[in-house]
Design an enzyme around this catalytic site. Sequence first.
Site, PDB file in Angstrom:
ATOM      1  N   ALA A 181       0.768  -1.244   0.000  1.00  0.00           N
ATOM      2  CA  ALA A 181       0.000   0.000   0.000  1.00  0.00           C
ATOM      3  C   ALA A 181       0.799   1.296   0.000  1.00  0.00           C
ATOM      4  O   ALA A 181       0.327   2.318  -0.492  1.00  0.00           O
ATOM      5  CB  ALA A 181      -0.927   0.004   1.205  1.00  0.00           C
ATOM      6  N   PRO A 183       3.372   4.425  -0.673  1.00  0.00           N
ATOM      7  CA  PRO A 183       3.002   5.487   0.274  1.00  0.00           C
ATOM      8  C   PRO A 183       1.524   5.851   0.312  1.00  0.00           C
ATOM      9  O   PRO A 183       1.164   6.826   0.982  1.00  0.00           O
ATOM     10  CB  PRO A 183       3.838   6.667  -0.223  1.00  0.00           C
ATOM     11  CG  PRO A 183       3.983   6.442  -1.693  1.00  0.00           C
ATOM     12  CD  PRO A 183       4.039   4.954  -1.870  1.00  0.00           C
ATOM     13  N   ASN A 185      -1.138   6.484  -2.134  1.00  0.00           N
ATOM     14  CA  ASN A 185      -2.004   7.286  -3.009  1.00  0.00           C
ATOM     15  C   ASN A 185      -3.250   6.512  -3.425  1.00  0.00           C
ATOM     16  O   ASN A 185      -4.356   7.064  -3.479  1.00  0.00           O
ATOM     17  CB  ASN A 185      -1.242   7.710  -4.268  1.00  0.00           C
ATOM     18  CG  ASN A 185      -0.500   9.014  -4.037  1.00  0.00           C
ATOM     19  OD1 ASN A 185      -0.882   9.797  -3.170  1.00  0.00           O
ATOM     20  ND2 ASN A 185       0.551   9.227  -4.799  1.00  0.00           N
ATOM     21  N   LYS A 186      -3.049   5.224  -3.710  1.00  0.00           N
ATOM     22  CA  LYS A 186      -4.212   4.437  -4.151  1.00  0.00           C
ATOM     23  C   LYS A 186      -5.114   4.119  -2.961  1.00  0.00           C
ATOM     24  O   LYS A 186      -6.327   4.014  -3.102  1.00  0.00           O
ATOM     25  CB  LYS A 186      -3.741   3.169  -4.868  1.00  0.00           C
ATOM     26  CG  LYS A 186      -2.951   3.505  -6.124  1.00  0.00           C
ATOM     27  CD  LYS A 186      -2.448   2.292  -6.868  1.00  0.00           C
ATOM     28  CE  LYS A 186      -1.501   2.695  -7.977  1.00  0.00           C
ATOM     29  NZ  LYS A 186      -0.162   3.119  -7.515  1.00  0.00           N
ATOM     30  N   ARG A 209       8.108   3.842   4.671  1.00  0.00           N
ATOM     31  CA  ARG A 209       7.067   4.210   3.703  1.00  0.00           C
ATOM     32  C   ARG A 209       5.694   4.230   4.386  1.00  0.00           C
ATOM     33  O   ARG A 209       4.835   5.064   4.090  1.00  0.00           O
ATOM     34  CB  ARG A 209       7.080   3.240   2.515  1.00  0.00           C
ATOM     35  CG  ARG A 209       8.276   3.485   1.591  1.00  0.00           C
ATOM     36  CD  ARG A 209       8.434   2.377   0.577  1.00  0.00           C
ATOM     37  NE  ARG A 209       7.418   2.336  -0.451  1.00  0.00           N
ATOM     38  CZ  ARG A 209       7.525   2.877  -1.654  1.00  0.00           C
ATOM     39  NH1 ARG A 209       8.628   3.527  -1.974  1.00  0.00           N
ATOM     40  NH2 ARG A 209       6.558   2.780  -2.538  1.00  0.00           N
ATOM     41  N   ASP A 231       4.299  -8.468   5.827  1.00  0.00           N
ATOM     42  CA  ASP A 231       4.462  -9.073   4.508  1.00  0.00           C
ATOM     43  C   ASP A 231       3.092  -9.608   4.069  1.00  0.00           C
ATOM     44  O   ASP A 231       2.512 -10.459   4.754  1.00  0.00           O
ATOM     45  CB  ASP A 231       5.487 -10.216   4.631  1.00  0.00           C
ATOM     46  CG  ASP A 231       5.738 -10.916   3.311  1.00  0.00           C
ATOM     47  OD1 ASP A 231       4.965 -10.701   2.352  1.00  0.00           O
ATOM     48  OD2 ASP A 231       6.723 -11.687   3.254  1.00  0.00           O
ATOM     49  N   ASP A 251      -0.731  -3.699  -5.933  1.00  0.00           N
ATOM     50  CA  ASP A 251       0.167  -2.826  -6.701  1.00  0.00           C
ATOM     51  C   ASP A 251       1.591  -3.131  -6.203  1.00  0.00           C
ATOM     52  O   ASP A 251       2.171  -2.346  -5.458  1.00  0.00           O
ATOM     53  CB  ASP A 251      -0.244  -1.363  -6.411  1.00  0.00           C
ATOM     54  CG  ASP A 251       0.545  -0.347  -7.215  1.00  0.00           C
ATOM     55  OD1 ASP A 251       0.765  -0.559  -8.412  1.00  0.00           O
ATOM     56  OD2 ASP A 251       0.948   0.673  -6.621  1.00  0.00           O
ATOM     57  N   CYS A 303       3.826  -0.073 -12.311  1.00  0.00           N
ATOM     58  CA  CYS A 303       4.289   1.062 -13.126  1.00  0.00           C
ATOM     59  C   CYS A 303       5.476   0.585 -13.968  1.00  0.00           C
ATOM     60  O   CYS A 303       6.460   1.280 -14.123  1.00  0.00           O
ATOM     61  CB  CYS A 303       4.622   2.281 -12.270  1.00  0.00           C
ATOM     62  SG  CYS A 303       5.830   1.964 -10.983  1.00  0.00           S
TER      63      CYS A 303
HETATM   64  C1  LIG Z   1       4.646   0.112  -6.057  1.00  0.00           C
HETATM   65  S1  LIG Z   1       4.789   0.366  -4.373  1.00  0.00           S
HETATM   66  C2  LIG Z   1       3.127   0.634  -3.871  1.00  0.00           C
HETATM   67  C3  LIG Z   1       2.613   2.008  -4.173  1.00  0.00           C
HETATM   68  C4  LIG Z   1       1.251   2.264  -3.560  1.00  0.00           C
HETATM   69  N1  LIG Z   1       0.280   1.288  -3.967  1.00  0.00           N
HETATM   70  C5  LIG Z   1       0.735   3.658  -3.877  1.00  0.00           C
HETATM   71  O1  LIG Z   1      -0.101   3.826  -4.738  1.00  0.00           O
HETATM   72  O2  LIG Z   1       1.179   4.610  -3.224  1.00  0.00           O
HETATM   73  C6  LIG Z   1       5.065  -1.237  -3.786  1.00  0.00           C
HETATM   74  C7  LIG Z   1       5.090  -1.352  -2.273  1.00  0.00           C
HETATM   75  O3  LIG Z   1       5.094  -2.743  -1.958  1.00  0.00           O
HETATM   76  C8  LIG Z   1       5.785  -2.911  -0.746  1.00  0.00           C
HETATM   77  N2  LIG Z   1       6.069  -4.372  -0.619  1.00  0.00           N
HETATM   78  C9  LIG Z   1       7.028  -5.088  -1.242  1.00  0.00           C
HETATM   79  N3  LIG Z   1       6.940  -6.384  -0.904  1.00  0.00           N
HETATM   80  C10 LIG Z   1       5.898  -6.485  -0.056  1.00  0.00           C
HETATM   81  C11 LIG Z   1       5.295  -7.571   0.645  1.00  0.00           C
HETATM   82  N4  LIG Z   1       5.771  -8.820   0.548  1.00  0.00           N
HETATM   83  N5  LIG Z   1       4.230  -7.319   1.433  1.00  0.00           N
HETATM   84  C12 LIG Z   1       3.752  -6.039   1.565  1.00  0.00           C
HETATM   85  N6  LIG Z   1       4.297  -4.985   0.934  1.00  0.00           N
HETATM   86  C13 LIG Z   1       5.335  -5.205   0.131  1.00  0.00           C
HETATM   87  C14 LIG Z   1       6.965  -1.995  -0.900  1.00  0.00           C
HETATM   88  O4  LIG Z   1       7.503  -1.669   0.358  1.00  0.00           O
HETATM   89  C15 LIG Z   1       6.335  -0.795  -1.616  1.00  0.00           C
HETATM   90  O5  LIG Z   1       5.969   0.176  -0.671  1.00  0.00           O
END
Ligand SMILES: C[S@@+](CC[C@H](N)C(=O)[O-])C[C@H]1O[C@@H](n2cnc3c(N)ncnc32)[C@H](O)[C@@H]1O
Length: 417
Positions: A181, A183, A185-186, A209, A231, A251, A303
Site C-alpha cells: 500500500a 506510500p 495514493n491508491k 514508507r 508481509d 500494486d 508502473c
Molecule cells: C509500487 S509500491 C506501492 C505504491 C502504492 N500502492 C501507492 O499507490 O502509493 C510497492 C510497495 O510494496 C511494498 N512491498 C514489497 N513487498 C511487499 C510484501 N511482501 N508485502 C507487503 N508490501 C510489500 C513496498 O515496500 C512498496 O511500498
Amino acid sequence: MDGAALLKAEKKLTPHLAKVLVYDLLFGKGLKCGGRWKVLVLKHRARLQAELARLKVRRKVSCNEDLLAPTEGVIQALQVPRYVRVNTLKTCKDDVVDYFKRQGYSYLGRATRMEELSSLSGKQFLLDPHLPELLVFPPQTDFHENRLYVAGHIILQDKASCLPAFLLSPPSGSHVIDACAAPGNKTSHMAAILKNKGQIFAFDLDPNRLATMSTMLVRAGASCCELANQDFLTVDPSDPKYSNVTYILLDPSCSGSGMVNRLPAEESAPSSERLRALARFQRKALSHALRFPALQRLAYSTCSVQQEENEDVVWDVLQEHGPAFRLVNVLPSWPHRGLATFPGAECCLRACPAATLTNGFFVAVLERQQECTSQGSSSSLPAEAEVDGGAERSQDGEGRGPRSARKKRRKKSRCVK
Ligand SMILES: C[S@@+](CC[C@H](N)C(=O)[O-])C[C@H]1O[C@@H](n2cnc3c(N)ncnc32)[C@H](O)[C@@H]1O
C-alpha cells in the site's frame, strides 16, 4: 577534458577521478581537496575554463545547464500533463474548479478527446475524459506549494496511477485489502471511493514508507484504513478478520520502468535476473490474493512496461487458479491495451506517454466467475465507467444506473479460461 588534453598531459590521473575533480572545478564549489591532485588539476584551470566557454559558444547556449542534452525520459516527462485528483473526502470537483478559476485559471470543461489534453497551455485546465474527479493542467504546472494541496483537498497523482482504485471501485461499506500500500495514493483514492465507509486493510513491508503513508492519510482525511507493517504473503486468507474482504488492490513492487522522469532508458532497464525475481514475487502475491475466500474483484497494477511483470504474471496466475477468475474488459474506450500474448489479454490496460499522456503503467481487473463464487451473486459489483456511454460517476461517487451497467459489464466481461 578532451579539448584541454588533460588526460594526455597527466598520465597518472584516471578518467573517473578527473571527471570528479573537473566537475568540482567548473560546476561545483571549487576544488576542496588538497594535496597533489588539486595542484595538478589547477595547472590546467585556464585551459579547462576556455574549453567550457568554447563549448557553449559552439552550442549557442549561455548557461551550463543548457549544455545538458535532454534524455528521452525528460522529453517524455515534459509532455505528460499535470494531473490533479480532487479529494472528495474533503471537497468536491466544482469547488476546486471555482478555486482555480478565482486564481486566474480558465476552465475548458470536460475533455472528450485525448488531443485536448495535449494542447493545454498557460493557465488552462480541463476535466479528464475518463476519470470523473481528475483535473488536467499543462505539463510542469507545480502545485506543491498550493494551499489546496497542502490542506489535502487535492492529490497530485498521475492519471495512470488513479486507474486501479477507479476500476476496482469498491462500493461504500466494502471490506478491501490494499496489499502493497505505501506510500498510499491508491489507498486514499479508495477511501474516497468508499466515502470512508467500510474498511481498508493496508499492508506494507517498509516501515518508513508506512510512516509517510500514515501522515498522508491523515492529511487526506482517510479514516477507514488499518495500516499493518506486514508481509502480505503472510496474511492468512482464512483469518476471520478478512472473511468479508470482497475487493483487493495489488500494486506490488516492480521495476518502475514506466516512470518517465527516471534515468535514461538504457540506464534504468532492469536486468533479466531482476525482472525474474520481481515477477516471481508478483506471481506469488497475485496468487495469494486470489485465495481470499470472499474476494469478488481484484485490480493488479504495476508502473512497469515489461511484459514479464504484467501480461505474463496475470496469465500464469489465471491458469494456476483454473476457471475461478476471469479478466474484466475494463474501459473499452481506453486506447492502449494489454499486449496480445494470450487470448483476452486486450482486456488489460496499458498506459504510456505517447498513447495515453501518462507514465507507463499496466492494470488488469480480475473478477470471480459467477458459477464459482462462494458468496452467491455478484450484485455488489460497481458500475464500470466509460468515456462514451455515460457511466461516469456523479459528484457523490455513485454510478448511474448500476444495474444496467452491471448487465452491460457482464456481457463485456471476457472469460479467458
Ligand atoms: C509500487 S509500491 C506501492 C505504491 C502504492 N500502492 C501507492 O499507490 O502509493 C510497492 C510497495 O510494496 C511494498 N512491498 C514489497 N513487498 C511487499 C510484501 N511482501 N508485502 C507487503 N508490501 C510489500 C513496498 O515496500 C512498496 O511500498
